[in-house]
Design a protein around this motif. Structure first.
Motif, PDB file in Angstrom:
ATOM      1  N   THR A  82      17.046  68.919  44.450  1.00  0.00           N
ATOM      2  CA  THR A  82      17.344  67.831  43.512  1.00  0.00           C
ATOM      3  C   THR A  82      18.763  67.288  43.663  1.00  0.00           C
ATOM      4  O   THR A  82      19.157  66.392  42.926  1.00  0.00           O
ATOM      5  N   TRP A  83      19.555  67.827  44.584  1.00  0.00           N
ATOM      6  CA  TRP A  83      20.942  67.387  44.719  1.00  0.00           C
ATOM      7  C   TRP A  83      21.033  65.924  45.101  1.00  0.00           C
ATOM      8  O   TRP A  83      20.341  65.454  46.004  1.00  0.00           O
ATOM      9  N   ARG A  84      21.919  65.205  44.423  1.00  0.00           N
ATOM     10  CA  ARG A  84      22.209  63.817  44.774  1.00  0.00           C
ATOM     11  C   ARG A  84      23.685  63.564  44.501  1.00  0.00           C
ATOM     12  O   ARG A  84      24.170  63.861  43.407  1.00  0.00           O
ATOM     13  N   ASN A  85      24.396  63.013  45.463  1.00  0.00           N
ATOM     14  CA  ASN A  85      25.827  62.758  45.330  1.00  0.00           C
ATOM     15  C   ASN A  85      26.043  61.260  45.134  1.00  0.00           C
ATOM     16  O   ASN A  85      25.800  60.465  46.051  1.00  0.00           O
ATOM     17  N   THR A  86      26.504  60.856  43.956  1.00  0.00           N
ATOM     18  CA  THR A  86      26.633  59.439  43.649  1.00  0.00           C
ATOM     19  C   THR A  86      27.719  58.737  44.462  1.00  0.00           C
ATOM     20  O   THR A  86      27.737  57.510  44.533  1.00  0.00           O
ATOM     21  N   MET A  87      28.628  59.504  45.081  1.00  0.00           N
ATOM     22  CA  MET A  87      29.617  58.873  45.955  1.00  0.00           C
ATOM     23  C   MET A  87      28.962  58.257  47.192  1.00  0.00           C
ATOM     24  O   MET A  87      29.563  57.423  47.867  1.00  0.00           O
ATOM     25  N   LEU A  88      27.737  58.667  47.487  1.00  0.00           N
ATOM     26  CA  LEU A  88      27.031  58.163  48.656  1.00  0.00           C
ATOM     27  C   LEU A  88      26.121  56.986  48.327  1.00  0.00           C
ATOM     28  O   LEU A  88      25.416  56.477  49.203  1.00  0.00           O
ATOM     29  N   VAL A  89      26.135  56.550  47.072  1.00  0.00           N
ATOM     30  CA  VAL A  89      25.347  55.387  46.667  1.00  0.00           C
ATOM     31  C   VAL A  89      26.200  54.138  46.834  1.00  0.00           C
ATOM     32  O   VAL A  89      27.295  54.040  46.275  1.00  0.00           O
ATOM     33  N   GLY A  90      25.723  53.188  47.605  1.00  0.00           N
ATOM     34  CA  GLY A  90      26.479  51.960  47.791  1.00  0.00           C
ATOM     35  C   GLY A  90      25.795  51.011  48.760  1.00  0.00           C
ATOM     36  O   GLY A  90      25.001  51.437  49.604  1.00  0.00           O
ATOM     37  N   LYS A  91      26.096  49.729  48.618  1.00  0.00           N
ATOM     38  CA  LYS A  91      25.568  48.715  49.516  1.00  0.00           C
ATOM     39  C   LYS A  91      26.650  48.361  50.530  1.00  0.00           C
ATOM     40  O   LYS A  91      27.756  47.955  50.169  1.00  0.00           O
ATOM     41  N   VAL A  92      26.319  48.523  51.798  1.00  0.00           N
ATOM     42  CA  VAL A  92      27.285  48.281  52.865  1.00  0.00           C
ATOM     43  C   VAL A  92      27.683  46.818  52.887  1.00  0.00           C
ATOM     44  O   VAL A  92      26.842  45.916  52.752  1.00  0.00           O
ATOM     45  N   ALA A 104      25.515  47.143  60.573  1.00  0.00           N
ATOM     46  CA  ALA A 104      25.561  47.388  59.124  1.00  0.00           C
ATOM     47  C   ALA A 104      24.296  48.105  58.664  1.00  0.00           C
ATOM     48  O   ALA A 104      24.340  48.936  57.752  1.00  0.00           O
ATOM     49  N   GLY A 105      23.164  47.783  59.288  1.00  0.00           N
ATOM     50  CA  GLY A 105      21.910  48.452  58.947  1.00  0.00           C
ATOM     51  C   GLY A 105      21.943  49.932  59.273  1.00  0.00           C
ATOM     52  O   GLY A 105      21.408  50.757  58.523  1.00  0.00           O
ATOM     53  N   ASP A 106      22.590  50.282  60.391  1.00  0.00           N
ATOM     54  CA  ASP A 106      22.710  51.693  60.755  1.00  0.00           C
ATOM     55  C   ASP A 106      23.614  52.426  59.771  1.00  0.00           C
ATOM     56  O   ASP A 106      23.353  53.582  59.414  1.00  0.00           O
ATOM     57  N   CYS A 107      24.677  51.769  59.338  1.00  0.00           N
ATOM     58  CA  CYS A 107      25.590  52.393  58.372  1.00  0.00           C
ATOM     59  C   CYS A 107      24.907  52.571  57.021  1.00  0.00           C
ATOM     60  O   CYS A 107      25.114  53.590  56.340  1.00  0.00           O
ATOM     61  N   GLN A 108      24.075  51.601  56.630  1.00  0.00           N
ATOM     62  CA  GLN A 108      23.326  51.719  55.384  1.00  0.00           C
ATOM     63  C   GLN A 108      22.324  52.866  55.476  1.00  0.00           C
ATOM     64  O   GLN A 108      22.144  53.643  54.530  1.00  0.00           O
ATOM     65  N   ARG A 109      21.674  52.970  56.626  1.00  0.00           N
ATOM     66  CA  ARG A 109      20.720  54.070  56.841  1.00  0.00           C
ATOM     67  C   ARG A 109      21.425  55.417  56.732  1.00  0.00           C
ATOM     68  O   ARG A 109      20.864  56.368  56.177  1.00  0.00           O
ATOM     69  N   LEU A 110      22.647  55.507  57.249  1.00  0.00           N
ATOM     70  CA  LEU A 110      23.411  56.748  57.153  1.00  0.00           C
ATOM     71  C   LEU A 110      23.687  57.106  55.699  1.00  0.00           C
ATOM     72  O   LEU A 110      23.437  58.244  55.266  1.00  0.00           O
ATOM     73  N   LEU A 111      24.214  56.151  54.917  1.00  0.00           N
ATOM     74  CA  LEU A 111      24.507  56.418  53.512  1.00  0.00           C
ATOM     75  C   LEU A 111      23.245  56.811  52.739  1.00  0.00           C
ATOM     76  O   LEU A 111      23.239  57.790  51.983  1.00  0.00           O
ATOM     77  N   ASP A 112      22.184  56.043  52.944  1.00  0.00           N
ATOM     78  CA  ASP A 112      20.936  56.316  52.224  1.00  0.00           C
ATOM     79  C   ASP A 112      20.369  57.680  52.610  1.00  0.00           C
ATOM     80  O   ASP A 112      19.859  58.420  51.759  1.00  0.00           O
ATOM     81  N   CYS A 165      29.801  52.750  63.159  1.00  0.00           N
ATOM     82  CA  CYS A 165      30.226  52.872  61.761  1.00  0.00           C
ATOM     83  C   CYS A 165      31.546  53.618  61.637  1.00  0.00           C
ATOM     84  O   CYS A 165      31.747  54.385  60.692  1.00  0.00           O
ATOM     85  N   SER A 166      32.454  53.382  62.564  1.00  0.00           N
ATOM     86  CA  SER A 166      33.714  54.137  62.563  1.00  0.00           C
ATOM     87  C   SER A 166      34.449  53.995  61.237  1.00  0.00           C
ATOM     88  O   SER A 166      34.988  54.962  60.702  1.00  0.00           O
ATOM     89  N   GLN A 167      34.467  52.771  60.669  1.00  0.00           N
ATOM     90  CA  GLN A 167      35.014  52.544  59.324  1.00  0.00           C
ATOM     91  C   GLN A 167      34.358  51.312  58.730  1.00  0.00           C
ATOM     92  O   GLN A 167      34.277  50.275  59.376  1.00  0.00           O
ATOM     93  N   PHE A 168      33.874  51.453  57.498  1.00  0.00           N
ATOM     94  CA  PHE A 168      33.249  50.318  56.818  1.00  0.00           C
ATOM     95  C   PHE A 168      33.410  50.493  55.322  1.00  0.00           C
ATOM     96  O   PHE A 168      33.855  51.542  54.839  1.00  0.00           O
ATOM     97  N   THR A 169      33.076  49.463  54.577  1.00  0.00           N
ATOM     98  CA  THR A 169      33.171  49.524  53.117  1.00  0.00           C
ATOM     99  C   THR A 169      31.786  49.355  52.501  1.00  0.00           C
ATOM    100  O   THR A 169      30.877  48.779  53.106  1.00  0.00           O
ATOM    101  N   ALA A 170      31.638  49.904  51.314  1.00  0.00           N
ATOM    102  CA  ALA A 170      30.389  49.787  50.563  1.00  0.00           C
ATOM    103  C   ALA A 170      30.736  49.622  49.097  1.00  0.00           C
ATOM    104  O   ALA A 170      31.795  50.061  48.637  1.00  0.00           O
ATOM    105  N   THR A 171      29.835  48.967  48.364  1.00  0.00           N
ATOM    106  CA  THR A 171      30.045  48.719  46.937  1.00  0.00           C
ATOM    107  C   THR A 171      29.075  49.553  46.129  1.00  0.00           C
ATOM    108  O   THR A 171      27.861  49.507  46.353  1.00  0.00           O
ATOM    109  N   GLY A 172      29.610  50.347  45.196  1.00  0.00           N
ATOM    110  CA  GLY A 172      28.779  51.194  44.355  1.00  0.00           C
ATOM    111  C   GLY A 172      28.093  50.406  43.255  1.00  0.00           C
ATOM    112  O   GLY A 172      28.298  49.193  43.098  1.00  0.00           O
ATOM    113  N   LYS A 173      27.284  51.086  42.463  1.00  0.00           N
ATOM    114  CA  LYS A 173      26.527  50.429  41.405  1.00  0.00           C
ATOM    115  C   LYS A 173      27.428  49.772  40.373  1.00  0.00           C
ATOM    116  O   LYS A 173      27.071  48.748  39.780  1.00  0.00           O
TER     117      LYS A 173
END
Length: 269
Positions: A82-92, A104-112, A165-173
């Motif tokens: 059931t573990w979920r880390n909210t720091m990993l929730v975000g839209k690239v 960007a799609g690969d980076c989103q896949r990594l976060l998800d 995806c060496s460095q990118f930004t994402a926006t949380g909820k």
């Protein structure tokens, strides 16, 4: 073994920031969270079966690492599924990829995949998982029969991420920005194929700056694969990740050969 130092403020932040290491409500038991069971069928197996033998449900349980395999102060967790880390929730932020927006799609896949613990995909065969905790760290170990082709494709994709995806930004909820960095690191030379990354996420939790670091390591033996994610605030214990990969590979190799994994870690030079 020397673990990274953790200032008191880090431990305090870990205890206070419930949203950071949020654990979803656990309904019933978690598969693979208890002691590994040894398959009676495995004990009756021929002495030298095919090295690509299919992984059974009991075999997947037996292939899971134990606290002894990663040493230090790791303890079994009962709610790892059931573990979920909210720091990993975000839209690239796609706009940040000026010349290679497809990355960007690969980076989103990594976060998800990190958030849902599904980087290996869905196992069509047997699978099992087990979680461990130590101080502010959490480790999840997964093993399953994913198929050689699927695993090779996943490993190839994983190896491409330090460049894509060496460095990118994402926006949380809540609209807060996270900066994510991805680098490769040398995984132990075990199994038929392997890959490893370290992912660093910098952002805020409850208005306070937070850095979360995660090791991601995967390996393949035949059609079976294993994945380790080991994350903590500020710094990650790479030694524990290395032990999980080395001893996990040996356990999986033993199971696929019809053997019972040794109760203590294998010794490596």
């Amino acid at each position: 073994m020397t673990r990274p130092s953790r200032p008191a403020r880090v431990v305090a932040a870990a205890l206070a920031a419930g949203a950071l290491l949020a654990t979803a409500a656990c309904a019933g038991g978690s598969a693979g969270s208890g002691a590994a069971a040894v398959s009676p069928a495995a004990e009756r197996s021929p002495a030298s079966p095919s090295p690509t033998a299919a992984l059974t449900g009991a075999g997947a349980q037996a292939a899971l690492i134990t606290p002894a395999d990663i040493e230090d102060n790791w303890q079994l967790a009962t709610d790892a599924a059931t573990w979920r880390n909210t720091m990993l929730v975000g839209k690239v932020d796609v706009a940040g990829f000026l010349t290679a927006k497809a990355d960007a799609g690969d980076c989103q896949r990594l976060l998800d995949g990190l958030y849902s613990d599904s980087l290996l995909g869905r196992a069509p065969g047997a699978s099992a998982l087990r979680g461990f905790t130590s101080d502010t760290a959490r480790m999840l170990y997964q093993v399953g029969d994913y198929g050689a082709d699927s695993l090779n494709a996943t490993l190839t994709w994983l190896k491409s991420l330090p460049e894509k995806c060496s460095q990118f930004t994402a926006t949380g909820k809540n609209g807060d920005k996270r900066t994510i960095q991805v680098v490769s690191w040398q995984v132990p030379n075990v199994g038929d194929a392997r890959a490893a990354l370290t992912v660093t996420v910098q952002g805020t939790s409850d208005g306070q700056p937070v850095t979360y670091v995660t090791d991601v390591a995967m390996l393949r033996i035949g059609a079976s694969g294993a994945a380790v994610t080991n994350g903590a605030l500020d710094a990650v214990d790479h030694d524990s990740t290395t032990l999980a990969v080395r001893n996990g590979a040996q356990r999986l190799k033993d199971v696929l050969a019809g053997k019972t994994p040794a109760p203590m870690p294998s010794q490596f030079d």
